[in-house]
Design a protein around this motif. Structure first.
Motif, short mmCIF file in Angstrom:
data_model
loop_
_atom_site.label_atom_id
_atom_site.label_comp_id
_atom_site.label_asym_id
_atom_site.label_seq_id
_atom_site.Cartn_x
_atom_site.Cartn_y
_atom_site.Cartn_z
N ASP A 39 0.84 -1.20 0.00
CA ASP A 39 0.00 0.00 0.00
C ASP A 39 0.88 1.25 0.00
O ASP A 39 1.65 1.48 0.94
CB ASP A 39 -0.91 -0.04 1.24
N LYS A 40 0.76 2.07 -1.04
CA LYS A 40 1.65 3.24 -1.19
C LYS A 40 1.50 4.24 -0.05
O LYS A 40 2.48 4.85 0.38
CB LYS A 40 1.40 3.91 -2.53
N LYS A 41 0.26 4.44 0.39
CA LYS A 41 0.03 5.40 1.49
C LYS A 41 0.71 4.93 2.76
O LYS A 41 1.32 5.72 3.48
CB LYS A 41 -1.49 5.55 1.74
N GLN A 42 0.58 3.64 3.05
CA GLN A 42 1.23 3.07 4.24
C GLN A 42 2.74 3.19 4.13
O GLN A 42 3.43 3.54 5.10
CB GLN A 42 0.83 1.60 4.43
N ARG A 43 3.26 2.90 2.95
CA ARG A 43 4.71 2.97 2.74
C ARG A 43 5.22 4.39 3.00
O ARG A 43 6.22 4.60 3.69
CB ARG A 43 5.05 2.55 1.30
N LYS A 44 4.47 5.35 2.48
CA LYS A 44 4.84 6.76 2.66
C LYS A 44 4.78 7.15 4.13
O LYS A 44 5.66 7.86 4.64
CB LYS A 44 3.88 7.64 1.84
N ALA A 45 3.75 6.67 4.83
CA ALA A 45 3.60 7.01 6.25
C ALA A 45 4.77 6.46 7.07
O ALA A 45 5.30 7.14 7.97
CB ALA A 45 2.27 6.46 6.78
N VAL A 46 5.19 5.22 6.77
CA VAL A 46 6.33 4.62 7.48
C VAL A 46 7.60 5.42 7.19
O VAL A 46 8.35 5.77 8.11
CB VAL A 46 6.51 3.13 7.09
N LEU A 47 7.82 5.73 5.93
CA LEU A 47 9.01 6.51 5.53
C LEU A 47 9.03 7.88 6.20
O LEU A 47 10.05 8.31 6.73
CB LEU A 47 9.01 6.69 4.02
N ASN A 48 7.87 8.55 6.19
CA ASN A 48 7.80 9.88 6.81
C ASN A 48 8.09 9.82 8.30
O ASN A 48 8.76 10.69 8.85
CB ASN A 48 6.41 10.51 6.58
N SER A 49 7.58 8.78 8.94
CA SER A 49 7.80 8.62 10.38
C SER A 49 9.29 8.45 10.69
O SER A 49 9.82 9.06 11.62
CB SER A 49 7.01 7.42 10.90
N GLU A 63 11.18 11.83 9.93
CA GLU A 63 11.00 12.93 10.89
C GLU A 63 11.83 12.72 12.16
O GLU A 63 12.09 13.67 12.90
CB GLU A 63 9.51 13.15 11.22
N ASP A 64 12.28 11.50 12.37
CA ASP A 64 13.17 11.23 13.51
C ASP A 64 14.64 11.23 13.08
O ASP A 64 15.52 10.84 13.86
CB ASP A 64 12.81 9.89 14.17
N GLY A 65 14.88 11.65 11.84
CA GLY A 65 16.25 11.81 11.38
C GLY A 65 16.98 10.52 11.07
O GLY A 65 18.21 10.47 11.05
N LYS A 66 16.23 9.43 10.84
CA LYS A 66 16.89 8.14 10.54
C LYS A 66 17.36 8.10 9.09
O LYS A 66 16.61 8.47 8.18
CB LYS A 66 15.91 6.97 10.74
N GLU A 67 18.58 7.63 8.88
CA GLU A 67 19.01 7.32 7.51
C GLU A 67 18.31 6.02 7.11
O GLU A 67 18.30 5.05 7.87
CB GLU A 67 20.53 7.14 7.43
N ILE A 68 17.74 6.01 5.91
CA ILE A 68 16.97 4.83 5.50
C ILE A 68 17.81 4.00 4.53
O ILE A 68 18.24 4.48 3.48
CB ILE A 68 15.62 5.25 4.88
N ILE A 69 18.06 2.75 4.91
CA ILE A 69 18.84 1.82 4.08
C ILE A 69 17.86 0.75 3.60
O ILE A 69 17.35 -0.04 4.40
CB ILE A 69 20.00 1.19 4.90
N THR A 70 17.58 0.74 2.30
CA THR A 70 16.57 -0.20 1.80
C THR A 70 17.22 -1.52 1.38
O THR A 70 18.35 -1.54 0.90
CB THR A 70 15.79 0.39 0.60
N ILE A 71 16.46 -2.60 1.59
CA ILE A 71 16.88 -3.92 1.13
C ILE A 71 15.80 -4.47 0.21
O ILE A 71 14.64 -4.04 0.28
CB ILE A 71 17.15 -4.91 2.30
N THR A 72 16.16 -5.43 -0.63
CA THR A 72 15.18 -6.04 -1.54
C THR A 72 14.46 -7.19 -0.83
O THR A 72 14.91 -7.67 0.22
CB THR A 72 15.89 -6.62 -2.78
N GLU A 73 13.39 -7.64 -1.46
CA GLU A 73 12.66 -8.78 -0.88
C GLU A 73 13.55 -10.03 -0.88
O GLU A 73 13.51 -10.82 0.05
CB GLU A 73 11.37 -9.03 -1.68
N GLU A 74 14.38 -10.16 -1.90
CA GLU A 74 15.30 -11.29 -1.97
C GLU A 74 16.28 -11.24 -0.80
O GLU A 74 16.57 -12.26 -0.15
CB GLU A 74 16.05 -11.27 -3.32
N GLN A 75 16.80 -10.06 -0.49
CA GLN A 75 17.71 -9.91 0.65
C GLN A 75 16.99 -10.18 1.96
O GLN A 75 17.56 -10.77 2.89
CB GLN A 75 18.32 -8.50 0.67
N MET A 76 15.73 -9.77 2.05
CA MET A 76 14.94 -10.06 3.25
C MET A 76 14.86 -11.57 3.49
O MET A 76 14.92 -12.03 4.63
CB MET A 76 13.54 -9.46 3.13
#
Length: 312
Positions: free
Chosen positions: A213-223, A226-239
């Motif tokens: 869900d794009k809205k949920q994804r955006k809400a998680v990212l925004n949260s 706003e706390d200043g976290k660097e976001i390091i993304t992984i792929t589903e395969e890496q998960m």
């Protein structure tokens, strides 16, 4: 509130095997040929090497042996039934699999007190089991203790009602979303939040592809932003190689480490490693048997102890 701790509880396996009761919705579990004795020996070797590596860098590891008579194949993952808080509070959680409910042990809480930790209050959510609603500790709840937020991917093992109750009791703000993985061509709920996401002090490792869900994804990212976290993304395969199942801990002299399995470490790209190492060192250990049969990895094996120490 501190986000990371130097004190960890680990449960050493005595009869490790694949838990057939959890395999119904943990799609990470795979069976291995071999008898229980052989498999347990392999799991114990992996466990001991992992605990030794943690101790070597100054992490205080309290090891408790599993009890064979309890027949608790998943006891190696204690963070699902209990969480320990700086306030001296302990939360006990309702577990989806009946044989996992036997993992909750009063003698472990007694041992903590014997080791000088202060327990002021036990908040018990286990009555949820009678109504078939579950919330499996810091498997379901990703706690940003410093910013008082609880991230939770809803699943059969993570009830929204119980999450809200937890957040009211512990004064956390809930960040609720759904995370899925592809299983035989179908999108199915990921059993625990902590396999698709890891929260450290200054960064987060997250598999955004699982939040359809794009809205949920955006809400998680925004949260997170706003706390200043660097976001390091992984792929589903890496998960699927357990790259989301990591935990930041503190070692000696205030040194910080991101703990993961060897398999998770090996699947990271150079860029991801560089981003992590800006913040802390990586500590990895081979957990092949435990991961394959248990469907959980390094983070699941570590129950963080934030309890205050009784002053001498």
């Amino acid at each position: 509130m501190k986000q990371i701790t130097d004190s960890i509880l680990m449960i050493r396996p005595v009869a490790f095997r694949m838990n057939e009761e959890t395999a119904v919705n943990n799609y990470f579990q795979k069976n291995i040929d071999g008898n229980v004795d052989e498999i347990t020996q392999k799991a114990q070797k992996e466990f001991d090497e992992f605990a030794t590596k943690l101790r070597r860098v100054g992490v205080k590891v309290m090891v408790v042996d599993d009890i064979a008579e309890n027949n608790t194949p998943d006891s190696i993952f204690p963070n699902n039934w209990v969480s320990f808080h700086e306030t001296g509070d302990i939360a006990l959680y309702p577990m989806f699999a009946e044989n996992r409910r036997r993992e909750r042990r009063e003698d472990i809480l007694q041992r903590l007190e014997d080791e000088g930790f202060q327990i002021n209050n036990i908040i018990d959510y286990t009555a949820g089991e009678e109504e078939q609603v579950y919330l499996e500790g810091t498997g379901s709840l990703l706690l940003d203790r410093a910013n008082e937020k609880a991230y939770c991917a809803l699943s059969e093992r993570a009830s929204e009602d119980l999450l809200i109750e937890f957040c009211e009791d512990f004064e956390y703000f809930p960040v609720i979303f759904e995370a899925n993985q592809t299983v035989e061509g179908e999108r199915k709920a990921i059993y625990h939040t902590n396999v698709m996401m890891c929260l450290a002090e200054q960064f987060a490792v997250i598999c955004l592809d699982t939040i359809d869900d794009k809205k949920q994804r955006k809400a998680v990212l925004n949260s997170l932003k706003e706390d200043g976290k660097e976001i390091i993304t992984i792929t589903e395969e890496q998960m699927h190689q357990f790259a989301g199942n990591m935990l930041q801990v503190q070692g000696a002299f205030g040194k910080k480490f991101l703990v993961m399995s060897e398999r998770a470490h090996q699947c990271l790209t150079e860029d991801q490693v560089t981003k992590i190492e800006k913040h802390c060192e990586i500590l990895s250990s081979s957990l092949q048997t435990i991961e394959t049969l248990g469907g959980g990895s390094a983070r699941c094996m570590l129950a963080e102890i934030f309890l205050p120490k009784i002053s001498e």
